[in-house]
Structures are given as structure tokens and as C-alpha cells.
Design a protein around this motif. Structure first.
Motif, PDB file in Angstrom:
ATOM      1  N   MET A 139      -2.262  17.464   0.103  1.00  7.82           N
ATOM      2  CA  MET A 139      -3.565  17.119   0.659  1.00  7.82           C
ATOM      3  C   MET A 139      -4.183  18.311   1.378  1.00  7.82           C
ATOM      4  N   ALA A 140      -3.365  19.048   2.121  1.00  2.00           N
ATOM      5  CA  ALA A 140      -3.892  20.205   2.852  1.00  2.00           C
ATOM      6  C   ALA A 140      -4.392  21.282   1.896  1.00  2.00           C
ATOM      7  N   ASN A 141      -3.740  21.444   0.769  1.00  2.00           N
ATOM      8  CA  ASN A 141      -4.152  22.460  -0.190  1.00  2.00           C
ATOM      9  C   ASN A 141      -5.500  22.132  -0.824  1.00  2.00           C
ATOM     10  N   VAL A 142      -5.813  20.856  -0.919  1.00  2.00           N
ATOM     11  CA  VAL A 142      -7.090  20.439  -1.503  1.00  2.00           C
ATOM     12  C   VAL A 142      -8.229  20.594  -0.496  1.00  2.00           C
ATOM     13  N   PHE A 143      -7.968  20.294   0.773  1.00  2.00           N
ATOM     14  CA  PHE A 143      -9.035  20.214   1.760  1.00  2.00           C
ATOM     15  C   PHE A 143      -9.193  21.487   2.596  1.00  2.00           C
TER      16      PHE A 143
ATOM     17  N   LYS B 218      -6.184  27.143   7.333  1.00  2.00           N
ATOM     18  CA  LYS B 218      -5.011  26.722   6.570  1.00  2.00           C
ATOM     19  C   LYS B 218      -3.826  26.426   7.486  1.00  2.00           C
ATOM     20  N   THR B 219      -2.935  25.598   6.960  1.00  2.00           N
ATOM     21  CA  THR B 219      -1.671  25.332   7.632  1.00  2.00           C
ATOM     22  C   THR B 219      -0.603  26.264   7.081  1.00  2.00           C
ATOM     23  N   LEU B 220       0.584  26.193   7.658  1.00  2.00           N
ATOM     24  CA  LEU B 220       1.663  27.074   7.226  1.00  2.00           C
ATOM     25  C   LEU B 220       2.038  26.841   5.765  1.00  2.00           C
ATOM     26  N   ALA B 221       2.105  25.597   5.351  1.00  2.00           N
ATOM     27  CA  ALA B 221       2.495  25.296   3.975  1.00  2.00           C
ATOM     28  C   ALA B 221       1.511  25.895   2.978  1.00  2.00           C
ATOM     29  N   VAL B 222       0.221  25.724   3.239  1.00  2.00           N
ATOM     30  CA  VAL B 222      -0.810  26.234   2.327  1.00  2.00           C
ATOM     31  C   VAL B 222      -0.884  27.752   2.397  1.00  2.00           C
TER      32      VAL B 222
ATOM     33  N   ILE C 248       0.832  -1.207   0.000  1.00  2.00           N
ATOM     34  CA  ILE C 248       0.000   0.000   0.000  1.00  2.00           C
ATOM     35  C   ILE C 248       0.867   1.257   0.000  1.00  2.00           C
ATOM     36  N   GLN C 249       2.003   1.185   0.698  1.00  2.00           N
ATOM     37  CA  GLN C 249       2.879   2.353   0.758  1.00  2.00           C
ATOM     38  C   GLN C 249       3.562   2.659  -0.570  1.00  2.00           C
ATOM     39  N   MET C 250       3.515   1.708  -1.513  1.00  2.00           N
ATOM     40  CA  MET C 250       4.097   1.951  -2.830  1.00  2.00           C
ATOM     41  C   MET C 250       3.281   2.963  -3.630  1.00  2.00           C
ATOM     42  N   PHE C 251       2.018   3.149  -3.249  1.00  2.00           N
ATOM     43  CA  PHE C 251       1.141   4.068  -3.972  1.00  2.00           C
ATOM     44  C   PHE C 251       0.903   5.305  -3.106  1.00  2.00           C
ATOM     45  N   PRO C 252       1.217   6.484  -3.602  1.00  2.00           N
ATOM     46  CA  PRO C 252       1.004   7.706  -2.807  1.00  2.00           C
ATOM     47  C   PRO C 252      -0.464   7.899  -2.451  1.00  2.00           C
ATOM     48  N   GLN C 253      -0.688   8.501  -1.284  1.00  2.00           N
ATOM     49  CA  GLN C 253      -2.058   8.752  -0.836  1.00  2.00           C
ATOM     50  C   GLN C 253      -2.796   9.685  -1.783  1.00  2.00           C
ATOM     51  N   PHE C 254      -2.046  10.510  -2.495  1.00  2.00           N
ATOM     52  CA  PHE C 254      -2.675  11.468  -3.392  1.00  2.00           C
ATOM     53  C   PHE C 254      -3.369  10.784  -4.568  1.00  2.00           C
ATOM     54  N   LEU C 255      -3.023   9.534  -4.866  1.00  2.00           N
ATOM     55  CA  LEU C 255      -3.692   8.822  -5.946  1.00  2.00           C
ATOM     56  C   LEU C 255      -5.170   8.588  -5.635  1.00  2.00           C
ATOM     57  N   ALA C 256      -5.500   8.556  -4.353  1.00  2.00           N
ATOM     58  CA  ALA C 256      -6.889   8.334  -3.945  1.00  2.00           C
ATOM     59  C   ALA C 256      -7.607   9.638  -3.634  1.00  2.00           C
ATOM     60  N   ILE C 257      -7.098  10.744  -4.167  1.00  2.00           N
ATOM     61  CA  ILE C 257      -7.640  12.055  -3.805  1.00  2.00           C
ATOM     62  C   ILE C 257      -9.109  12.193  -4.214  1.00  2.00           C
ATOM     63  N   VAL C 258      -9.484  11.628  -5.371  1.00  2.00           N
ATOM     64  CA  VAL C 258     -10.869  11.748  -5.823  1.00  2.00           C
ATOM     65  C   VAL C 258     -11.801  11.010  -4.877  1.00  2.00           C
TER      66      VAL C 258
ATOM     67  N   GLY D 190     -15.164  17.697   8.595  1.00  2.00           N
ATOM     68  CA  GLY D 190     -15.184  17.773   7.141  1.00  2.00           C
ATOM     69  C   GLY D 190     -14.144  18.716   6.599  1.00  2.00           C
ATOM     70  N   PHE D 191     -14.454  19.355   5.475  1.00  2.00           N
ATOM     71  CA  PHE D 191     -13.531  20.294   4.846  1.00  2.00           C
ATOM     72  C   PHE D 191     -13.301  21.516   5.735  1.00  2.00           C
ATOM     73  N   ASN D 192     -12.132  22.117   5.568  1.00  2.00           N
ATOM     74  CA  ASN D 192     -11.781  23.359   6.265  1.00  2.00           C
ATOM     75  C   ASN D 192     -11.778  23.220   7.780  1.00  2.00           C
ATOM     76  N   THR D 193     -11.457  22.016   8.269  1.00  2.00           N
ATOM     77  CA  THR D 193     -11.378  21.787   9.709  1.00  2.00           C
ATOM     78  C   THR D 193     -10.061  21.094  10.043  1.00  2.00           C
ATOM     79  N   VAL D 194      -9.539  21.411  11.210  1.00  2.00           N
ATOM     80  CA  VAL D 194      -8.304  20.785  11.668  1.00  2.00           C
ATOM     81  C   VAL D 194      -8.518  19.308  11.942  1.00  2.00           C
ATOM     82  N   TRP D 195      -9.663  18.953  12.538  1.00  2.00           N
ATOM     83  CA  TRP D 195      -9.928  17.555  12.881  1.00  2.00           C
ATOM     84  C   TRP D 195     -10.114  16.705  11.632  1.00  2.00           C
ATOM     85  N   GLY D 196     -10.703  17.276  10.594  1.00  2.00           N
ATOM     86  CA  GLY D 196     -10.846  16.534   9.352  1.00  2.00           C
ATOM     87  C   GLY D 196      -9.500  16.221   8.724  1.00  2.00           C
ATOM     88  N   LEU D 197      -8.601  17.198   8.741  1.00  2.00           N
ATOM     89  CA  LEU D 197      -7.266  16.964   8.190  1.00  2.00           C
ATOM     90  C   LEU D 197      -6.496  15.946   9.035  1.00  2.00           C
TER      91      LEU D 197
END
Length: 279
Positions: free
Chosen positions: A213-217, A224-228, A108-118, A135-142
Motif C-alpha cells: 500500500m505504501a508503494n502505491v501511495f 516514503k517509508t523505510l520499506a519503500v 472482511i479480514q478474509m479479503f486482503p486490503q489490497f483487493l480494494a486498491i483501485v 492525500g497522496f505522498n503524505t504521512v497522514w494520508g497513509l
């Protein structure tokens, strides 16, 4: 001659590593705060970029900083605990499906989590309708999203370390009446402190710098987090104007990572020195 060449090589490597840091520091203390006006050696010094960073209404850096540190600490602790429990079970217990489970984690680790983004996006769309706090835009969801991919490499890493701990210790503790929980918390964990410290540090750095992932959600500025958030500071036409604040934010962002490293360093060093002592 060889020694002189070695010294020259070391100096070149140090310069290659230090020039970007010097440039960022120069940009952070540049009074003009723009990319066009930033030089390797600053012509002036001011803390205006740091003041503007925390005073900006469009870029709530303080909130981003809190979100990132909270998510990184919580997710690191939770993923470390889950990985350690799984590694202990795979290392010390024999049960049906053990080998298949280990191979499944590895594959499972061979496939990035981003492949399941949809798929994840559709799931969280439903979660947002039923349970908005997760859900979206929440710290607990992320956090839930990060914990979904917490197992895998860490489990394999810890299992390999646990396999080096003699099982005779477990057997002796069992004879004395210790339960599996007591063996795990009182005997095994103190012996594997170095691998716990390394895994926690790597997990913290990974969660602090995660962007895709954070940029999408995360779309709400307050969530937002620092990266986003910092990416938005220099996106498009704002790159030149906000570069000074971005450089200042970069320096502040490094503080939690350096602090965690300094805190965990003593456990890593103590574990290495303890393992090097005979008897």
C-alpha cells in the motif's frame, strides 16, 4: 547418541538462522559496499556505508526512518485503542447486531486490503484534490489508510481474552458506582496488559514492514517509508552499487522493532507470571 544428534540438530538450526545475519553485517561493514565484493566473512571493516547512507541526497534515509517510526507508533496506538474499545463492547455488552458485527469483521479480514486498491486509489485522488495534507505522498494520508483496516483480527483476539476476565468484577465495580469508562480504564485494562502488549508489538512490526500500500501511495522521496525507500535503493541497476548501504540500513531498521520488543517484554512476562500465581 540421541543427545549428540540433538546437539547437532540445534547447531545446524542456529547456523541456518545466523548465516543471513552474519552476511548482512559483513555487507554493512564492507569498505567497497557492493554485492559482488561481499563475503560471509569480511576482509576489512569500515563504517563508510553508514556515513554514505545518511549523507546521500538521493536516498534521504533519515526522513524515511522518521516517517516509518512515526507511522508505526501512531497507527499501532490508534489501532490498539480502536480494537480494544470494540472488543470491550462486543465482550461485555449485548445489543442488536452484535453477532452480525462480529461475523462481518471476521469475513472482511478474509479479503486482503489490497483487493480494494483501485477503489481506495480513486477515493484518495479526490481527497488529494480537496484536502492535500491527507492525500497522496503524505504521512497522514497513509495513516488514515492503515487505520481503515485496523479492526478485525485484533478485535477478535482481544475479545477472546476479555471473555476470560470474570464479569463479576464489572458487576462489583458497578455496585460501587463505577461507570463503564471507569471499569474499562481502571479495572479491565490492567488485567489485559499481556494481550495489549502482544497486539501492539504485532501491529508495530506489521506497520513498519508494510510495503504494497505504501508503494502505491508514496512517490515523493521525502514521504516514503523505510520499506519503500530501501526497495528503491536496490531496484534495477542499483542493486550491486548500493548493497552495502542497503545492508547498513537493514541493521538500523531493526533497532526500533527490537526496542519496542524489549520495552513490551516486561509487560508480557509480568502478565504471564501474575496469571500463574495461585489466588
Amino acid at each position: 547418541m540421541k543427545i549428540a544428534l540433538r546437539h547437532v540438530f540445534v547447531l545446524v538450526v542456529c547456523a541456518f538462522a545466523l548465516v543471513p545475519i552474519v552476511f548482512v553485517v559483513s555487507a554493512a561493514i564492507n569498505p567497497l559496499g557492493t554485492l559482488a565484493s561481499t563475503d560471509l566473512l569480511p576482509t576489512g571493516a569500515s563504517l563508510a556505508n553508514f556515513a554514505d547512507l545518511f549523507a546521500s541526497e538521493t536516498h534521504p534515509f533519515g526522513r524515511w526512518f522518521f516517517n516509518s517510526v512515526f507511522i508505526a507508533l501512531t497507527a499501532s496506538f490508534a489501532s490498539l485503542l480502536l480494537s480494544m474499545l470494540a472488543a470491550y463492547a462486543f465482550s461485555r455488552m449485548r445489543f442488536r447486531g452484535r453477532r452480525v458485527g462480529l461475523l462481518a469483521l471476521l469475513l472482511i479480514q478474509m479479503f486482503p486490503q489490497f483487493l480494494a486498491i483501485v477503489t481506495i486509489f480513486i477515493i484518495f485522488t479526490r481527497v488529494t484534490e480537496l484536502y492535500p495534507p491527507f492525500g497522496f505522498n503524505t504521512v497522514w494520508g497513509l495513516l488514515l489508510l492503515y487505520l481503515g483496516g485496523a479492526l478485525g483480527v485484533n478485535t477478535w483476539l482481544m475479545k477472546g481474552f476479555l471473555d476470560t476476565v470474570p464479569k463479576e468484577l464489572d458487576e462489583a465495580a458497578t455496585v460501587d458506582g463505577a461507570t463503564h469508562a471507569q471499569i474499562f480504564w481502571r479495572i479491565i485494562l490492567p488485567l489485559v496488559t499481556p494481550i495489549l502488549a502482544v497486539t501492539a508489538l504485532l501491529a508495530f512490526i506489521g506497520f513498519m514492514s508494510e510495503f504494497l500500500m505504501a508503494n502505491v501511495f508514496l512517490r515523493d522521496p521525502e514521504s516514503k517509508t523505510l520499506a519503500v525507500g530501501m526497495f528503491g535503493m536496490i531496484a534495477g541497476d542499483q542493486r550491486n552499487a548500493n548493497f552495502g548501504m542497503f545492508a547498513a540500513a537493514t541493521l538500523i531498521t531493526a533497532i526500533p522493532t527490537v526496542g519496542v520488543f524489549l520495552w513490551l517484554q516486561k509487560y508480557i512476562v509480568s502478565g504471564l507470571t501474575a496469571g500463574a500465581v495461585k489466588g
